[in-house]
Design an enzyme around this catalytic site. Structure first.
Site, PDB file in Angstrom:
ATOM      1  N   GLY A 162     -17.959   7.468  -3.117  1.00 47.31           N
ATOM      2  CA  GLY A 162     -19.271   7.004  -2.691  1.00 47.31           C
ATOM      3  C   GLY A 162     -20.030   6.425  -3.866  1.00 47.31           C
ATOM      4  O   GLY A 162     -19.636   6.619  -5.021  1.00 47.31           O
ATOM      5  N   CYS A 214     -12.543  10.506  -6.010  1.00 45.30           N
ATOM      6  CA  CYS A 214     -13.567   9.782  -6.775  1.00 45.30           C
ATOM      7  C   CYS A 214     -14.878  10.586  -6.799  1.00 45.30           C
ATOM      8  O   CYS A 214     -14.925  11.653  -7.391  1.00 45.30           O
ATOM      9  CB  CYS A 214     -13.723   8.377  -6.198  1.00 45.30           C
ATOM     10  N   TYR A 215     -15.925  10.125  -6.131  1.00 47.09           N
ATOM     11  CA  TYR A 215     -17.164  10.903  -6.100  1.00 47.09           C
ATOM     12  C   TYR A 215     -16.898  12.305  -5.537  1.00 47.09           C
ATOM     13  O   TYR A 215     -17.468  13.300  -5.986  1.00 47.09           O
ATOM     14  CB  TYR A 215     -18.206  10.172  -5.245  1.00 47.09           C
ATOM     15  N   HIS A 221      -7.963   6.228  -6.263  1.00 47.12           N
ATOM     16  CA  HIS A 221      -7.956   6.133  -4.795  1.00 47.12           C
ATOM     17  C   HIS A 221      -6.527   6.092  -4.258  1.00 47.12           C
ATOM     18  O   HIS A 221      -5.898   5.032  -4.259  1.00 47.12           O
ATOM     19  CB  HIS A 221      -8.711   4.874  -4.359  1.00 47.12           C
ATOM     20  N   GLU A 268      -5.651   6.086  -1.289  1.00 43.72           N
ATOM     21  CA  GLU A 268      -5.611   5.335  -0.031  1.00 43.72           C
ATOM     22  C   GLU A 268      -5.456   3.828  -0.237  1.00 43.72           C
ATOM     23  O   GLU A 268      -5.128   3.095   0.695  1.00 43.72           O
ATOM     24  CB  GLU A 268      -6.883   5.627   0.787  1.00 43.72           C
ATOM     25  N   ASP A 287      -8.585  -3.710  24.711  1.00 46.89           N
ATOM     26  CA  ASP A 287      -9.241  -2.395  24.729  1.00 46.89           C
ATOM     27  C   ASP A 287      -9.732  -2.037  26.132  1.00 46.89           C
ATOM     28  O   ASP A 287      -9.512  -0.933  26.617  1.00 46.89           O
ATOM     29  CB  ASP A 287     -10.426  -2.368  23.753  1.00 46.89           C
ATOM     30  N   LYS A 324      -6.755   0.081  16.689  1.00 45.15           N
ATOM     31  CA  LYS A 324      -6.186  -0.946  17.572  1.00 45.15           C
ATOM     32  C   LYS A 324      -4.687  -0.762  17.845  1.00 45.15           C
ATOM     33  O   LYS A 324      -4.245  -0.840  18.987  1.00 45.15           O
ATOM     34  CB  LYS A 324      -6.408  -2.311  16.909  1.00 45.15           C
TER      35      LYS A 324
END
Ligand code: XMP
Length: 531
Positions: free
Chosen positions: A60, A87-88, A186, A188, A245, A387
């Site tokens: 963040g 991280c944060y 990170h 991710e 959707d 999705k």
């Protein structure tokens, strides 16, 4: 209340502190077949109904030393389950356990070299080393931080170790009991080597997630969830647009409740693709589902007259859309009690409704612009799916491939593809240009190679020459992007010869357009839609 499955389902809760990468964490976990949800760091655990086996604290923009920074809620530690701070999130963990964070001392952004300072046995055999088990002694990671950890946490019962470093900072810590982990980088982000593996180890080896989340097998969970939400006497109308959707939502609701308790309702806003209403009707009829079409073009045009601000247009279209349903419900109030919509998780998060996202990129009309008071209950059975998960579900529901793989179309339709103010002439021009473009993509077998392609009408006229006469007509821009979840997008590499042929067809067949552009901007920095 956040989107959730039942408590029988287990997974990981992600606390969002506002990082641009939070949704990516969720995405990666789902790809690893780990169920997860994102909630704001200001929400509480009660907001999640599934069984939480571990918590990830996102990155963040805050600095832990600032008085206004968001903190680690008490309930997180009270759960006594594994916590991974990224991280944060790592700095929050360090602060919580009385270590110190140096503020603003160095900025490390982009790729860094990660080094593992401990003996290999530590990474092979100890609880603290578990996340790094097969990671090379040196690897590339993605960093984005200004503050960094100065001294390790010192807590009476828990010992922390430095598990990895970069040249500039302590890059990873872990508690010796293997319950708390902090990564300054990170995992991710795809530039981090072995990052997905670390998330996988955290989920399966540390949090001991047992049940794999398989979007192809979730039909029964969803049906169970719908049956819990809809009372036996209640009937549902489903807002359907013919897109992936809402079609999946409509077929799912019909399967859960029986076709006689579900009515598809299609609003012809006048902002749709050429002949869309008829096409959707015949497509759904082939699936054995009949729909009611509400012809509301005038209702939308009148409200949009003279409006050029994109957010205002979205709000107006969103409200007009709901009004149409309210009117329908009023006229059929004995018959229906619930409105179902095919809202997805990425819509929820991009609108700032899932996690902590102070910077809403733009309001999605099917989420952000709902009026506070609704004449009926709203249910969104796909609200926690991405999705590709919805497509897998659609396949399970036997919805044909060409419907599941059609390009996304935004709720506000051509309302956000005509830049600036809207009128009927512009709508007709854009519909014709768009139809020519999509038909050409299909004939050239390019349609399935792009995530989304469409034409946009620009609020500008250009000078041209046709025959012997000078023209002064509108300009369209063609867009074609590749993407996997629309959070980022690349420009599709369409052959120039194809594009020039399309341009020629548009200019020669659509009287009122004399110039065609191709948009070569990625997302970010641009968004996929123009408004
Ligand atoms: P952006 O423009 O935000 O688009 O990069 C990401 C994806 O979302 C679609 N989109 C919308 N869909 N209501 C929707 O239902 C909306 O208001 C909306 N705005 C954008 C867009 O077409 C792309 O697929």
């Amino acid at each position: 209340m956040h989107p959730s499955l039942s408590s029988a389902h287990e997974g990981i809760l992600i606390l969002d502190y506002g990082s641009q990468y939070t949704l990516l964490i969720a995405r990666r976990l789902r790809e690893l077949q780990v169920y997860c949800e994102v909630i704001s760091c200001e929400d509480s655990i009660q907001d999640s109904a599934f069984t939480v086996r571990g918590i990830i604290l996102s990155g963040g923009p805050d600095s832990v030393s600032s008085t206004s920074s968001r903190s680690l809620p008490d309930w997180v530690m009270d759960l006594h389950i594994p916590v991974l701070g990224i991280c944060y999130g790592m700095q929050l963990l360090v602060r919580y356990f009385h270590g110190s964070v140096r503020c603003g001392s160095k900025r490390e952004y982009g790729k860094s070299l990660l080094q593992l300072p401990m003996q290999p046995e530590v990474y092979q055999n100890t609880a603290a080393g578990i996340l790094w088990k097969d990671i090379l002694p040196e690897s590339t990671v993605w960093m984005s931080h200004g503050d960094d950890v100065e001294t390790l946490p010192r807590h009476q019962n828990i010992t922390f170790h430095i598990m990895a470093k970069t040249q500039r900072s302590i890059a990873a810590i872990a508690s010796s009991d293997g319950r708390y982990f902090g990564l300054q980088y990170h995992p991710e982000v795809e530039h981090t080597q072995g990052g997905t593996d670390m998330l996988k180890r955290f989920a399966y080896d540390v949090c001991k997630i047992q049940s794999q989340w398989d979007s192809g097998n979730m039909l029964s969970y969803l049906i169970e969830h719908i049956l819990q939400q809809v009372e036996k006497h209640e009937r549902v109308c489903v807002a359907c647009s013919g897109g992936v959707d809402s079609t999946v939502c409509l077929v799912l609701m019909s399967q859960a409740l029986g076709a006689d308790r579900v009515q598809g309702v299609f609003v012809d806003t006048g902002l749709l693709r050429l002949n869309e209403a008829q096409n959707v009707q015949s497509m759904l009829e082939k699936l054995g589902i009949s729909i009611t079409i509400l012809h509301k073009q005038q209702h939308f045009y009148e409200r949009l007259q003279g409006v050029s601000d994109p957010e205002k247009k979205r709000q107006i279209i969103g409200h007009a859309f709901i009004d149409c349903f309210a009117e329908f419900a009023q006229n059929h109030k004995q018959d229906y009690h619930i409105l179902a919509q095919g809202t997805l998780y990425s819509d929820v998060i991009e609108s700032g409704h899932g996690g902590y996202n102070p910077q809403v990129i733009k309001t999605h009309h099917n989420v952000g612009a709902l009026p506070d008071v609704m004449p009926f209950k709203l249910i969104e059975p796909l609200r926690f799916l991405f999705k590709d998960e919805v497509r897998a579900l659609g396949a399970e529901l036997k919805i044909p491939h060409h419907i599941l793989w059609q390009h996304p179309f935004p709720g506000p339709g051509l309302g956000v593809r005509i830049a600036g103010s809207i009128d009927m002439e512009k709508i007709s021009l854009l519909q014709q240009a768009d139809a020519i473009y999509l038909k050409a993509l299909r004939s050239a077998n390019l349609y399935d190679r792009v995530w989304q392609a469409f034409a946009v009408l620009l609020p500008v006229k250009s000078v041209g020459v046709m025959g012997d006469s000078r023209t002064h007509q509108w300009v369209v821009s063609l867009r074609a992007v590749t993407a996997s979840d629309a959070m980022t997008a690349e420009v599709a590499d369409l052959p120039l010869s194809f594009l020039t042929e399309v341009a020629e067809s548009i200019v020669s067949q659509v009287s009122g357009i004399n110039r065609v552009l191709f948009d070569i901007t990625t997302k970010p920095p641009a968004t996929i839609e123009w408004e």
